[in-house]
Design a protein around this motif. Structure first.
Motif, PDB file in Angstrom:
ATOM      1  N   ALA A  13       0.794  -1.148   0.002  1.00  9.41           N
ATOM      2  CA  ALA A  13       0.105  -0.202   0.086  1.00  9.41           C
ATOM      3  C   ALA A  13       0.717   1.152  -0.245  1.00  9.41           C
ATOM      4  CB  ALA A  13      -0.958  -0.151   1.150  1.00  9.41           C
ATOM      5  N   GLU A  14       2.236   0.953   0.278  1.00 10.92           N
ATOM      6  CA  GLU A  14       3.038   2.240   0.223  1.00 10.92           C
ATOM      7  C   GLU A  14       3.655   2.655  -1.099  1.00 10.92           C
ATOM      8  OE1 GLU A  14       2.881  -0.270   2.790  1.00 10.92           O
ATOM      9  OE2 GLU A  14       1.276   0.968   3.704  1.00 10.92           O
ATOM     10  N   ILE A  86      -2.576   2.603   5.582  1.00  7.90           N
ATOM     11  CA  ILE A  86      -2.975   3.644   6.631  1.00  7.90           C
ATOM     12  C   ILE A  86      -4.079   4.595   6.273  1.00  7.90           C
ATOM     13  CG2 ILE A  86      -1.837   5.783   8.088  1.00  7.90           C
ATOM     14  CD1 ILE A  86      -0.377   3.212   8.510  1.00  7.90           C
ATOM     15  N   GLY A  87      -5.068   4.898   7.334  1.00  6.24           N
ATOM     16  CA  GLY A  87      -6.371   5.680   6.991  1.00  6.24           C
ATOM     17  C   GLY A  87      -7.570   4.690   6.732  1.00  6.24           C
ATOM     18  N   GLY A 114       6.558   4.451  10.010  1.00  5.68           N
ATOM     19  CA  GLY A 114       7.038   5.803   9.687  1.00  5.68           C
ATOM     20  C   GLY A 114       6.493   6.912  10.742  1.00  5.68           C
ATOM     21  N   ASP A 115       6.197   7.783   9.952  1.00  2.00           N
ATOM     22  CA  ASP A 115       5.585   9.025  10.547  1.00  2.00           C
ATOM     23  C   ASP A 115       3.887   8.726  11.156  1.00  2.00           C
ATOM     24  OD1 ASP A 115       7.931  10.353  10.568  1.00  2.00           O
ATOM     25  OD2 ASP A 115       7.214  11.865   8.916  1.00  2.00           O
ATOM     26  N   ASP A 116       3.506   7.757  10.597  1.00  2.00           N
ATOM     27  CA  ASP A 116       2.193   7.296  10.817  1.00  2.00           C
ATOM     28  C   ASP A 116       2.165   6.466  12.103  1.00  2.00           C
ATOM     29  OD1 ASP A 116       0.941   8.901   8.589  1.00  2.00           O
ATOM     30  OD2 ASP A 116       1.744   7.423   7.352  1.00  2.00           O
ATOM     31  N   GLY A 175       9.827   2.407  13.084  1.00  2.00           N
ATOM     32  CA  GLY A 175       8.917   2.295  14.287  1.00  2.00           C
ATOM     33  C   GLY A 175       8.597   0.894  14.658  1.00  2.00           C
ATOM     34  N   GLY A 176       8.880  -0.115  14.001  1.00  2.00           N
ATOM     35  CA  GLY A 176       9.038  -1.492  14.501  1.00  2.00           C
ATOM     36  C   GLY A 176      10.345  -2.098  15.060  1.00  2.00           C
TER      37      GLY A 176
END
Ligand code: KMH
Ligand code: ZN
Length: 276
Positions: A13-14, A86-87, A114-116, A175-176
């Motif tokens: 998705a990225e 995301i979202g 990331g930033d999300d 982030g992980g």
């Protein structure tokens, strides 16, 4: 050791289509990719869908088209994403389970992305699992951080999951948990008895994590969802990433599983016709 199960996550998705010409983002491209990765040695395809303009969608009709295109060209185990993008709402993410794919992912906890923030609270996990039970879909437990295994055990304690399960460690997301062999070994040590596992290393860690899994008796996920490059500066095609892991595994004396061998290893009942 069991034959090596290679999962390919060809889209994700990225990544956007302007980052690489090799992203198979329409159903027909996914069908073509399914044929190529199956020939290269994959036995599972992890599916996200896009609209024709490349934007993310979790529309059931689009997943049906993707499923049909993949099935027309391969006997791969079809694994839908319930992580989505995301979202997306949890209901949206879970909606595609009604198509009864053989497998679907269940991310076992919230993680910075990331930033999300990729949100997977206990209520979200319980709701997705309930749909998996309703439609008879086998989960693959996605573990982005060490605490996610504890969360999966808690879901089992609540009676919503029973072990053993198939687990995929997604290591190296910003982030992980970082993608190191030591972290992978710690996670494998912490697995409930009898679980099968694979690892998806993000970015340049994709190949080192695959090498570790081949040696350790685990399984491997590759694909453009996790890594765009074959080598520094050289964009990859999905089938090349699969073919390289298959070749190295064979060189190391580890045969590569066919889709039906993977079904036997994972205890899947068999290739189901999807119900629609
Ligand atoms: N796209 C990520 C936010 C999954 O497919 O289950 C979530 C993801 C996980 O890709
Ligand atoms: Zn995914």
């Amino acid at each position: 050791m069991d034959p090596l199960i290679i999962t390919c996550a060809p889209v994700g998705a990225e990544i956007s289509p302007d980052q690489t010409p090799y992203l198979p983002y329409t159903p027909s491209m996914l069908g073509e990719t399914a044929r190529a990765i199956a020939e290269a040695g994959a036995s599972i395809v992890h599916v996200h869908c896009r609209n024709d303009d490349g934007t993310n969608t979790h529309a059931v009709a689009r997943f049906q088209q993707a499923y049909d295109a993949i099935r027309a060209q391969s006997e791969l185990i079809v694994q839908f994403s319930t992580g989505g993008a995301i979202g997306m709402t949890p209901a949206e993410r879970a909606s595609v389970l009604e198509l009864r794919p053989e497998m679907a992912t269940l991310t076992c906890g919230t993680v910075n992305f990331g930033d999300d923030v990729f949100e997977n609270s206990f209520p979200i996990m319980r709701a997705i699992l309930a749909k998996m039970h309703e439609f008879g879909v086998r989960p693959e437990l996605e573990i982005f951080d060490k605490g996610h295994l504890a969360n999966a055990r808690r879901l089992a304690h609540e009676g919503l999951l029973s072990f053993p399960q198939h687990v995929d460690f997604v290591l190296g997301v910003p982030g992980g948990l970082e993608a190191t062999v030591q972290n992978l070994a710690d996670l494998v040590d912490d697995l409930p008895h009898g679980c099968t596992w694979s690892v998806a290393g993000i970015g340049r860690q994709q190949l080192p994590m695959a090498l570790a899994a081949i040696a350790m008796g685990g399984h491997v996920r590759v694909g453009l969802e996790d890594n765009l490059y074959y080598s520094k500066g050289r964009l990859a095609r999905n089938e090349e990433l699969v073919e390289r892991v298959a070749r190295i595994a064979r060189e190391a004396g580890r045969p590569v599983a066919t889709p039906d061998e993977a079904r036997a290893i994972l205890g899947l009942a068999g290739m189901k016709a999807n119900s629609l």
